[in-house]
Write a protein that holds these residues in place. Structure first.
Motif, PDB file in Angstrom:
ATOM      1  N   THR A 100       1.288  -8.623  -0.184  1.00  0.00           N
ATOM      2  CA  THR A 100       0.987  -7.465   0.664  1.00  0.00           C
ATOM      3  C   THR A 100       1.825  -6.259   0.250  1.00  0.00           C
ATOM      4  OG1 THR A 100       0.411  -8.888   2.544  1.00  0.00           O
ATOM      5  CG2 THR A 100       1.015  -6.600   3.039  1.00  0.00           C
ATOM      6  N   LEU A 101       3.100  -6.490   0.002  1.00  0.00           N
ATOM      7  CA  LEU A 101       3.985  -5.398  -0.392  1.00  0.00           C
ATOM      8  C   LEU A 101       3.620  -4.842  -1.771  1.00  0.00           C
ATOM      9  CD1 LEU A 101       7.385  -6.852   0.865  1.00  0.00           C
ATOM     10  CD2 LEU A 101       6.125  -4.940   1.858  1.00  0.00           C
ATOM     11  N   ARG A 104       0.912  -2.387  -1.238  1.00  0.00           N
ATOM     12  CA  ARG A 104       1.412  -1.128  -0.684  1.00  0.00           C
ATOM     13  C   ARG A 104       2.127  -0.299  -1.744  1.00  0.00           C
ATOM     14  NH1 ARG A 104       4.809  -2.823   4.473  1.00  0.00           N
ATOM     15  NH2 ARG A 104       5.653  -0.710   4.051  1.00  0.00           N
ATOM     16  N   MET A 105       2.901  -0.985  -2.605  1.00  0.00           N
ATOM     17  CA  MET A 105       3.621  -0.253  -3.653  1.00  0.00           C
ATOM     18  C   MET A 105       2.655   0.347  -4.665  1.00  0.00           C
ATOM     19  SD  MET A 105       7.111  -2.465  -4.356  1.00  0.00           S
ATOM     20  CE  MET A 105       6.229  -3.981  -4.742  1.00  0.00           C
ATOM     21  N   SER A 106       1.555  -0.358  -4.952  1.00  0.00           N
ATOM     22  CA  SER A 106       0.571   0.199  -5.898  1.00  0.00           C
ATOM     23  C   SER A 106      -0.134   1.424  -5.324  1.00  0.00           C
ATOM     24  CB  SER A 106      -0.466  -0.873  -6.255  1.00  0.00           C
ATOM     25  OG  SER A 106      -1.234  -1.236  -5.112  1.00  0.00           O
ATOM     26  N   ASP A 107      -0.104   1.537  -4.000  1.00  0.00           N
ATOM     27  CA  ASP A 107      -0.676   2.716  -3.342  1.00  0.00           C
ATOM     28  C   ASP A 107       0.347   3.827  -3.180  1.00  0.00           C
ATOM     29  OD1 ASP A 107      -3.123   1.457  -3.107  1.00  0.00           O
ATOM     30  OD2 ASP A 107      -2.707   0.665  -1.103  1.00  0.00           O
ATOM     31  N   GLY A 108       1.549   3.621  -3.778  1.00  0.00           N
ATOM     32  CA  GLY A 108       2.569   4.663  -3.740  1.00  0.00           C
ATOM     33  C   GLY A 108       3.537   4.574  -2.589  1.00  0.00           C
ATOM     34  N   ASP A 109       3.533   3.449  -1.834  1.00  0.00           N
ATOM     35  CA  ASP A 109       4.443   3.295  -0.692  1.00  0.00           C
ATOM     36  C   ASP A 109       5.808   2.831  -1.206  1.00  0.00           C
ATOM     37  OD1 ASP A 109       5.797   2.773   1.611  1.00  0.00           O
ATOM     38  OD2 ASP A 109       4.290   1.460   2.498  1.00  0.00           O
ATOM     39  N   THR A 110       6.709   3.757  -1.459  1.00  0.00           N
ATOM     40  CA  THR A 110       8.029   3.414  -1.993  1.00  0.00           C
ATOM     41  C   THR A 110       8.913   2.738  -0.953  1.00  0.00           C
ATOM     42  OG1 THR A 110       8.841   5.619  -1.419  1.00  0.00           O
ATOM     43  CG2 THR A 110       7.959   5.303  -3.656  1.00  0.00           C
ATOM     44  N   ALA A 111       8.565   2.911   0.333  1.00  0.00           N
ATOM     45  CA  ALA A 111       9.376   2.279   1.385  1.00  0.00           C
ATOM     46  C   ALA A 111       9.289   0.759   1.319  1.00  0.00           C
ATOM     47  CB  ALA A 111       8.919   2.774   2.757  1.00  0.00           C
ATOM     48  N   ALA A 112       8.213   0.237   0.698  1.00  0.00           N
ATOM     49  CA  ALA A 112       8.045  -1.213   0.609  1.00  0.00           C
ATOM     50  C   ALA A 112       8.919  -1.830  -0.476  1.00  0.00           C
ATOM     51  CB  ALA A 112       6.587  -1.564   0.344  1.00  0.00           C
ATOM     52  N   TYR A 116      10.524  -5.690  -0.636  1.00  0.00           N
ATOM     53  CA  TYR A 116       9.991  -6.528  -1.711  1.00  0.00           C
ATOM     54  C   TYR A 116      11.146  -7.105  -2.543  1.00  0.00           C
ATOM     55  CZ  TYR A 116       7.231  -8.076  -5.704  1.00  0.00           C
ATOM     56  OH  TYR A 116       6.647  -8.837  -6.688  1.00  0.00           O
TER      57      TYR A 116
END
Length: 538
Positions: A100-101, A104-112, A116
């Motif tokens: 899941t993380l 999210r990271m591939s979508d640019g969510d650096t908070a994940a 991770y």
């Protein structure tokens, strides 16, 4: 950084203090063995460390995942496969969360990214990549390879359930692994597998065990819960648990050295007390000794110096009194007296055959074609469960009559037979009454004799045997054996239910007595060190 810490743990049950002010730290890669007398609190400490029970005082701090194996298996309902899947579920959950993380990271969510990284670190630390393979190895290595995965857990034998619970704990590979008597129900191959696995474990292992060979093979340190002499932070002598670096062999050497230091400290304290008391008595007699009725022609100088001497003596007396008060307020307790079984053994018998068996057989249990026990016999009997070892010992002791053949004993021979298990006929009798049974005079006449053996505490002498623990009953059975001053020893699993300290003392006493002995034992430590003959029953 310690993965597991305990600070000032104390706990009591029904007004009895189990242990007081126990602290410890353990980091990754440490494998700590817990030892101590029966009732010292080994299982209790593990429950507190697992936070399965609350201490009266103190706290436990843990970093990372926890695995706790009690002596009573706690297995999930369902089949063996269901239980294994439940142990692997943590890794499945970690994998799912990481997927899941990653999305999210591939979508640019650096908070994940931080979460991770933490999950990946735990997954790698616990070797999640090989969790399935580890499960298969644990099932096979602990002797469950022939058990069908579809078999319901409740249909397994007690030993199989214990081994399955241990396998699941190993599969999970937690950061902190707490094990209570993990070698119970394991054969030699399974114990070796367990030892190899624990030596490779990345995290903390804390194990309570009576298995000396296991402790020697696995542990990097030993925590002995039996009280020993320490110096408290305030510099005063105090009793408490002791931690020793190294294996069980290292622990034995270090504990022996610590015992000598304790004895020396106690003797030095006694000497200091005696000296202080002597100084007080001597000084008290000297004060005023120079005083006498003053005459008119006394010179000032002798009188003046006489007063000076009295003042100096008085000062020394006060110093000695203060020193004595300090010593008496901070006594160094006497070390507990070691068990001295050798003095209670009989004389080494003379030459000749003491016990002879010829074609002695108990159908379905054991057959002894020919066996002679002489004064120099040192014989270990081995064989799988059900091979007739205990029956053989009972036949040699004369407690089990063979259906055919014969067993002969030398005239007047005193046999010390310790059965593997057994209960006392009347659970309401006190330990002292059981000890004195069959002997002349009232039981009270034998109280000092039982107390001198050091096998039971003073409060236990008058406790009904039905209320004694298994270990205490085993000690009482050993005391009963010694009442006959045996000339031949027949010992069937003598290490069962005895503390490690008592086992070591018993082995030393048996060896020191030089009596003929026939021994049945599953104890690998004893088997490895045995230097006598062996027979194997199959």
């Amino acid at each position: 950084m310690s993965q597991l810490s305990a600070r000032s743990l104390s706990i009591s049950y029904a007004g009895r203090v189990v242990f007081d002010d126990v602290s410890l730290d353990a980091g990754a890669g440490e494998r700590l063995g817990l030892v101590g007398e029966n009732g010292a609190g080994k299982s209790t400490l593990l429950r507190l460390l697992a936070e399965a029970e609350e201490p009266d005082t103190g706290a436990v701090f843990r970093h990372g995942s926890l695995g706790y194996l009690s002596q009573e298996p706690d297995l999930p309902p369902g089949t063996v496969k269901d239980a294994v899947d439940a142990a692997l579920a943590e890794f499945r959950a970690l994998e799912a969360r990481m997927r899941t993380l990653e999305g999210r990271m591939s979508d640019g969510d650096t908070a994940a990214l931080d979460e991770y990284g933490e999950l990946m670190a735990e997954y790698e630390r616990r070797d999640g990549w090989s969790a399935d393979a580890r499960a298969a190895r644990a099932i096979a290595g602990l002797g469950l390879g022939e058990v069908a995965l579809e078999r319901p857990v409740e249909e397994l034998s007690g030993g199989q359930q214990a081994r399955l619970a241990l396998a699941l704990a190993l599969v999970r590979a937690p950061d902190v692994l707490l094990l209570d008597e993990p070698t119970n129900h394991l054969d030699d191959d399974a114990v070796r597998y367990l030892e190899d696995t624990l030596r490779d474990h990345h995290g903390v292992v804390i194990a309570a065990s009576h298995d000396r060979a296991f402790l020697d093979a696995v542990c990097t340190s030993i925590l002995d819960l039996d009280p020993a002499l320490h110096t408290a932070p305030d510099g005063k002598p105090a009793l408490g648990p002791s931690r020793y670096a190294g294996t069980y062999s290292d622990y034995l050497r270090s504990k022996a050295a610590a015992r000598l230091r304790w004895e020396h400290e106690h003797q030095r304290w006694n000497d200091d007390v005696d000296q202080a008391r002597a100084a007080v008595r001597t000084g008290a007699r000297q004060v005023g000794h120079t005083n006498r009725a003053r005459r008119d022609n006394d010179k000032f100088q002798p009188h003046f110096f006489g007063q000076k001497v009295d003042a100096a003596v008085a000062r020394r007396v006060r110093d000695a009194e203060n020193r004595l008060k300090e010593l008496e307020a901070n006594p160094v307790p006497k070390p507990p007296r070691p068990l001295t079984l050798r003095a209670s053994m009989g004389d080494v018998p003379g030459d000749g055959i003491l016990i002879s068996a010829r074609d002695a057989a108990v159908p379905g249990r054991v057959t002894l074609p020919a066996l002679d026990i002489a004064a120099d016999t040192r014989l270990m009997v081995t064989g799988p469960n059900g091979s007739g070892k205990s029956s053989m010992m009972a036949v040699l002791a004369g407690a089990l009559e063979p259906a055919q053949g014969r067993v002969m004993h030398a005239r007047g021979l005193r046999i010390g037979w310790l059965p593997q298990s057994g209960t006392f006929p009347d659970p309401g009798l006190s330990a002292l009454a059981v000890f004195a049974a069959g002997r002349e005079g009232p039981a009270s006449e034998y109280q000092s004799e039982l107390a001198r053996l050091g096998l039971l505490a003073g409060s236990e002498l008058h406790t009904p045997v039905g209320r004694l623990s298994v270990g205490q009953q085993r000690r009482l059975a050993l005391a009963r054996l010694l009442t006959v001053r045996p000339q031949v020893l027949l010992l069937d699993e003598p290490t069962n239910h005895l503390s490690l300290g008592l086992v070591e003392e018993l082995e030393e006493a048996v060896t020191g007595s030089r009596l003929p002995v026939v021994l049945v034992t599953h104890d690998r430590w004893a088997r490895h060190r045995w230097d006598g003959d062996r027979i194997d029953l199959r």
